[in-house]
Design an enzyme around this catalytic site. Structure first.
Site, short mmCIF file in Angstrom:
data_model
loop_
_atom_site.label_atom_id
_atom_site.label_comp_id
_atom_site.label_asym_id
_atom_site.label_seq_id
_atom_site.Cartn_x
_atom_site.Cartn_y
_atom_site.Cartn_z
N CYS A 1 -16.59 -37.25 3.36
CA CYS A 1 -17.15 -36.11 2.73
C CYS A 1 -16.43 -36.05 1.51
O CYS A 1 -15.30 -36.24 1.52
CB CYS A 1 -16.98 -34.96 3.67
SG CYS A 1 -17.75 -35.05 5.26
N GLU B 1 -20.89 -55.14 8.50
CA GLU B 1 -20.73 -53.94 7.67
C GLU B 1 -21.88 -53.67 6.77
O GLU B 1 -22.45 -52.66 6.82
CB GLU B 1 -19.39 -53.61 6.75
CG GLU B 1 -18.28 -53.32 7.47
CD GLU B 1 -16.85 -53.17 6.49
OE1 GLU B 1 -16.41 -52.27 6.66
OE2 GLU B 1 -16.80 -54.25 5.94
N LYS C 1 -16.99 -57.89 7.42
CA LYS C 1 -17.77 -57.70 6.13
C LYS C 1 -19.31 -58.12 6.52
O LYS C 1 -20.20 -57.23 5.93
CB LYS C 1 -17.19 -58.65 5.00
CG LYS C 1 -15.97 -58.24 4.62
CD LYS C 1 -16.10 -57.06 3.70
CE LYS C 1 -14.73 -56.40 3.62
NZ LYS C 1 -14.36 -55.66 4.71
N TRP D 1 -20.89 -36.52 5.42
CA TRP D 1 -20.99 -37.70 6.29
C TRP D 1 -20.77 -37.08 7.63
O TRP D 1 -19.77 -36.28 8.04
CB TRP D 1 -19.76 -38.57 6.18
CG TRP D 1 -19.77 -39.90 6.80
CD1 TRP D 1 -20.41 -40.99 6.68
CD2 TRP D 1 -19.17 -40.14 8.19
NE1 TRP D 1 -20.28 -41.90 7.46
CE2 TRP D 1 -19.25 -41.63 8.73
CE3 TRP D 1 -18.28 -39.47 8.86
CZ2 TRP D 1 -18.82 -42.22 9.72
CZ3 TRP D 1 -17.72 -40.08 10.06
CH2 TRP D 1 -18.29 -41.31 10.37
N ARG E 1 -17.69 -42.77 -1.54
CA ARG E 1 -17.18 -42.29 -0.31
C ARG E 1 -18.09 -42.65 1.00
O ARG E 1 -17.74 -42.75 2.24
CB ARG E 1 -16.65 -41.12 -0.07
CG ARG E 1 -15.54 -40.92 -0.86
CD ARG E 1 -15.06 -39.53 -1.00
NE ARG E 1 -13.48 -39.44 -1.58
CZ ARG E 1 -12.44 -38.90 -1.04
NH1 ARG E 1 -12.74 -38.65 0.29
NH2 ARG E 1 -11.47 -38.90 -1.20
N GLU F 1 -12.08 -60.67 9.55
CA GLU F 1 -12.32 -59.96 8.29
C GLU F 1 -13.68 -60.52 7.79
O GLU F 1 -14.67 -59.65 7.44
CB GLU F 1 -11.38 -60.19 7.25
CG GLU F 1 -11.81 -59.59 5.72
CD GLU F 1 -11.74 -57.98 5.87
OE1 GLU F 1 -12.08 -57.41 4.99
OE2 GLU F 1 -11.40 -57.35 6.97
N LYS G 1 -16.10 -44.41 2.80
CA LYS G 1 -15.17 -45.10 2.18
C LYS G 1 -13.68 -44.91 2.49
O LYS G 1 -12.92 -45.73 2.96
CB LYS G 1 -15.25 -45.07 0.64
CG LYS G 1 -14.11 -45.93 -0.01
CD LYS G 1 -14.19 -47.43 -0.04
CE LYS G 1 -13.22 -48.17 -0.83
NZ LYS G 1 -13.51 -49.65 -0.24
N ASN H 1 -14.48 -30.75 4.84
CA ASN H 1 -14.08 -32.01 5.25
C ASN H 1 -13.42 -31.91 6.56
O ASN H 1 -12.56 -30.93 6.46
CB ASN H 1 -13.39 -32.85 4.17
CG ASN H 1 -14.20 -33.09 2.90
OD1 ASN H 1 -15.57 -32.91 2.87
ND2 ASN H 1 -13.60 -33.84 1.74
N GLY H 2 -13.68 -32.88 7.57
CA GLY H 2 -12.78 -32.80 8.65
C GLY H 2 -13.63 -32.67 9.82
O GLY H 2 -14.64 -32.49 10.04
N HIS I 1 -13.17 -70.23 26.04
CA HIS I 1 -12.80 -69.54 27.11
C HIS I 1 -13.67 -68.27 27.08
O HIS I 1 -13.46 -67.09 27.71
CB HIS I 1 -11.31 -68.72 27.03
CG HIS I 1 -10.10 -69.86 26.99
ND1 HIS I 1 -9.86 -70.18 28.36
CD2 HIS I 1 -9.43 -70.44 26.11
CE1 HIS I 1 -8.82 -71.18 27.89
NE2 HIS I 1 -8.79 -71.25 26.50
#
Length: 605
Positions: free
Chosen positions: A2, A485, A482, A74, A27, A478, A600, A99-100, A501
Site C-alpha cells: 500500500c 510470480e 520467478k 493492496w 509496489r 529462484e 513490491k 497501510n498495515g 525421493h
C-alpha cells in the site's frame, strides 16, 4: 505494498497526490483513491483500476484542494471493492488512509458498533477512522494519539478532519512514513520516491511517533504527547531510474541493468575489512564466530546461496532462516553471532520483525544488506551494506537479488580474510572474478533470443520443475519463484539429487524440467539426474556451461552459457531463469511488472 501520499499547502495539491501514487504503483495495488477538503466537507474519488483512471475521474469531477490524502491499496481485510478502497470516512467528518494490519480490529469493531458507529466496509482501517472520530474534541493530533494507543499491529496513517481544514496528521508503527518539506508546503508519504518531484528534504518518523502538519509548520510527538526533535535529510532521486526507456517492461529493463548494478556494488579499491560494511574499525568483526541470515522470498534464496560461501570461504558456520518463521520459534542465540537481515526495500515487515526479535534475544552484532539507505532495517542495524541496484520497480525482484549476492560474497571474503582463510593471492583472484562479472553477465544476456524460443514452448505448459545442485539449488528455487510470480505457471525448485525421493513421480512427457548445469564438482552427478528425467520421457531444458560437455539430444535442449565462473557462478546462472520467466509471461500476456495478488514492498506480516 500500500502507498500513502498526503499533504497540506496553499495551492491545489491534487496533482502532487496523483503523481505520488503513480510513483508508488510499482509496489502493487488493487484499488486507489484520493480525498480532499473542499467547501467545508471531505470529497473523494475511488477506483478499482489504475491510477491513470483515477486521474481521469478526478479531472472530470474537478476535485481540487489544498489539504488531501491519497492511497493505493493492496487488499488485506475485505476484497477489492469500492467500499473497501481508501480513503475511508467516519461520519463524513474524518478521512483516513492506512497501510498495515490492525490485529485487534474485531474487538475494536465490536466496541465501536455498541457505541453506535456503523461500518460500511470490511476493512480494519474503518476501525481507526471511527476511533479517531470518537476521541475527537477539537484537536486532531490528540485524537490520533489517543486512538493509536488502542491499536495492536502495524500501521502508517494519514488523517484530515472536516473541522480543521488546514491540517493533516500522520502516525506510524511498523510501517514506514516520512515527512516531505517544501518550504511551507508539508507532505506525508510511505516512500520518499512519491514526493521526489516536489522536494528532496525529508524527516523520517520512528515507531510510535505522530506528525502534525499544518500550513503554519510541523511538529512531532510520541504516544505520550511529548515533543520529539527529529532532524531532516536531503535525498536525491535520479529521475531516470523510473523511466522505462526502450524496454517493454520495467522487469526487462532491470534484468538488463544487472551488469552495471553489480559493477556499482563492487568497487575495486575498497578493502576487504569491516569498514566496507559501515564499521568504524576494520577489525569490528573479530568476535564473530557464526552467521545468522534472515530473509523472505528472493532474499531468502540469496541467503541460501551465500551460506555455501560463508562456510567454504570464511570457514564460519552459517544458519539461514525464513524471517516469517524465525521469530515464532524457540532458538538458541549465540553471543558472537552476526545477524544479517536481507531485504530489497529494508521495510519488509517479516524480516524487520525477525531482526528485532534477534536483538531482543541478545544478539548484539547486526548487519543489514539492503538497497535503501534510509530504510527502517538499516536504521535498526549496527552496520549495513547498501547495494547499488538503483530503484527496482518490477514486483519480481531481479537486480536486487544479484546485488545482494555480490554484497554477501564480499562479506564472506571479508570474514575469510579476518579469520586467516583467504590469503592475498586468493583475495586477488576474487577481486579479478568480481571485476569481470559485469562482462560475463552481458555475455549471458546475449542468449536472450534462444531463451525467447524456449519461452514460447514453456508458455503452453501448466507446471514446471527446476533443478540445481549445491550452491545452484537456491538458483533453481529462484527460477521457479520467478516463473510462478509473473507467468502464473505452477513451478517448483528441487535439489536434483532429490528427484528420486518423490518429484520424479511428476515427470512425464508433458512436464518441462529446467536445469542449471555449471561445470562444478557436482556436474557428473547432475548429468545422472538429467538421465533419470529423460528415461521417463521428460523434456529437459538445460542452461549448461560451455565446458560442461552437454549438447542437444532427444528430449534434451541445451543453451550454452559462458565457461564456468567459479564461486560466483550462481550469479550468472540466475539471469537465464529471469529471462525465461519474463518472456514466458509476455507470451502468456500477464501483467509482468504488477503480477496479481503481489506487492513490491511487503510491509504487513
Amino acid at each position: 505494498m500500500c502507498g500513502i501520499v498526503a499533504g497540506v499547502a496553499e495551492r491545489n495539491i491534487v496533482p502532487v497526490l496523483l503523481e505520488g501514487l503513480r510513483r508508488l504503483e510499482y509496489r502493487g495495488y488493487d484499488s486507489c483513491g484520493v480525498a480532499v477538503l473542499r467547501d467545508g466537507a471531505p470529497h473523494r474519488v475511488r477506483s478499482l483500476t489504475r491510477v491513470r483512471s483515477l486521474d481521469r475521474e478526478v479531472r472530470e469531477m474537478g476535485l481540487e484542494g489544498g489539504t488531501g490524502i491519497a492511497h493505493t491499496r493492496w487488499a488485506t481485510h475485505g476484497a477489492p471493492a469500492t467500499q473497501n478502497a481508501h480513503p475511508i470516512f467516519s461520519k463524513n467528518e474524518i478521512a483516513i488512509v492506512h497501510n498495515g494490519i490492525i490485529e485487534n480490529f474485531e474487538a475494536l469493531k465490536t466496541t465501536l458498533t455498541r457505541a453506535g458507529y456503523e461500518f460500511s466496509s470490511q476493512t480494519d482501517t474503518e476501525v481507526i477512522a471511527h476511533l479517531i472520530h470518537r476521541y475527537y474534541n477539537g484537536d486532531l493530533a490528540d485524537a490520533v494519539r489517543r486512538a493509536v494507543t488502542e491499536l495492536r499491529g502495524a500501521y502508517a496513517i494519514a488523517v484530515f478532519c472536516k473541522a480543521e481544514p488546514k491540517r493533516v496528521v500522520g502516525a506510524r508503527h511498523g510501517s514506514p512514513l516520512v515527512i516531505g518539506v517544501n518550504g511551507r508546503e508539508l507532505f506525508l508519504a510511505s516512500d520518499p520516491l512519491a514526493l521526489s518531484d516536489v522536494t528532496d528534504r525529508f524527516v523520517f518518523l520512528q515507531d510510535g511517533e505522530i506528525a502534525d502538519l499544518s500550513r503554519d509548520g510541523s511538529r512531532i510527538m510520541n504516544r505520550d504527547g511529548q515533543p520529539v526533535v527529529r532532524g531532516g535529510r536531503t535525498l536525491s532521486q535520479p529521475p531516470a531510474e523510473a523511466a522505462l526507456g526502450p524496454y517493454r517492461h520495467f522487469m526487462q529493463k532491470e534484468i538488463f541493468e544487472q551488469p552495471h548494478a553489480v559493477a556499482r556494488t563492487f568497487r575495486r579499491k575498497r578493502p576487504f575489512d569491516a569498514t566496507l560494511f559501515g564499521a568504524t574499525s576494520p577489525y569490528a568483526f573479530a568476535p564473530i564466530d557464526r552467521i545468522l541470515l534472515l530473509g523472505c522470498g528472493t532474499s531468502h534464496h540469496s541467503a541460501m546461496t551465500a551460506k555455501a560461501w560463508f562456510e567454504s570461504i570464511a570457514k564460519i558456520p552459517a544458519q539461514v532462516e525464513i524471517s516469517s518463521e524465525y521469530r515464532y520459534r524457540e532458538t538458541i542465540p549465540g553471543k558472537n553471532t552476526l545477524v544479517v537481515p536481507i531485504s530489497q526495500s529494508g521495510e519488509t515487515a517479516d524480516t524487520l520483525g525477525a531482526l528485532m526479535h534477534a536483538q531482543s534475544l541478545g544478539h548484539e552484532y547486526t548487519l543489514a544488506i539492503c538497497n535503501v539507505a534510509t530504510s527502517a532495517m538499516v536504521r535498526q542495524s549496527c552496520w549495513s551494506f547498501i547495494t547499488q541496484a538503483g530503484t527496482e520497480i518490477g514486483v519480481a525482484s531481479t537486480k536486487a537479488f544479484t546485488t545482494q549476492l555480490v554484497a554477501l560474497f564480499l562479506l564472506a571474503v571479508t570474514l575469510g580474510r579476518l579469520r586467516g582463510h583467504v590469503d592475498e593471492q586468493q583475495e586477488a583472484t576474487y577481486r579479478s572474478q568480481l571485476s569481470g562479472l559485469s562482462t560475463a553477465l552481458q555475455s549471458v544476456l546475449a542468449r536472450e533470443p534462444q531463451i525467447i524460443a524456449w519461452a514460447h514452448e514453456l508458455a503452453r505448459k501448466d507446471d514446471a520443475i527446476f533443478l540445481g545442485r549445491g550452491s545452484h539449488y537456491p538458483i533453481a528455487l529462484e527460477g521457479a519463484l520467478k516463473l510462478k510470480e509473473i507467468s502464473y505457471i505452477h513451478a517448483e525448485g528441487y535439489p536434483a539429487g532429490e528427484l528420486k525421493h518423490g518429484p520424479l513421480a511428476l515427470v512425464t512427457e508433458s512436464m518441462p524440467v529446467i536445469v542449471t548445469a555449471p561445470n562444478d564438482g557436482l556436474l557428473e552427478k547432475l548429468k545422472s539426474n538429467i538421465q533419470e528425467v529423460r528415461a521417463r520421457r521428460g523434456l529437459v531444458y538445460v542452461f549448461a556451461d560451455a565446458d560442461a560437455n552437454l549438447s542437444n539430444e532427444e528430449n534434451q535442449h541445451v543453451i550454452q552459457m559462458p565457461e564456468y565462473y567459479g564461486t560466483l557462478s550462481p550469479i550468472l546462472h540466475v539471469l537465464p531463469f529471469q529471462l525465461l520467466a519474463y518472456h514466458t509471461a509476455c507470451t502468456r500476456g500477464t501483467d509482468v511488472d504488477k503480477p496479481r495478488n503481489l506487492a513490491k514492498s511487503v510491509t504487513v506480516e
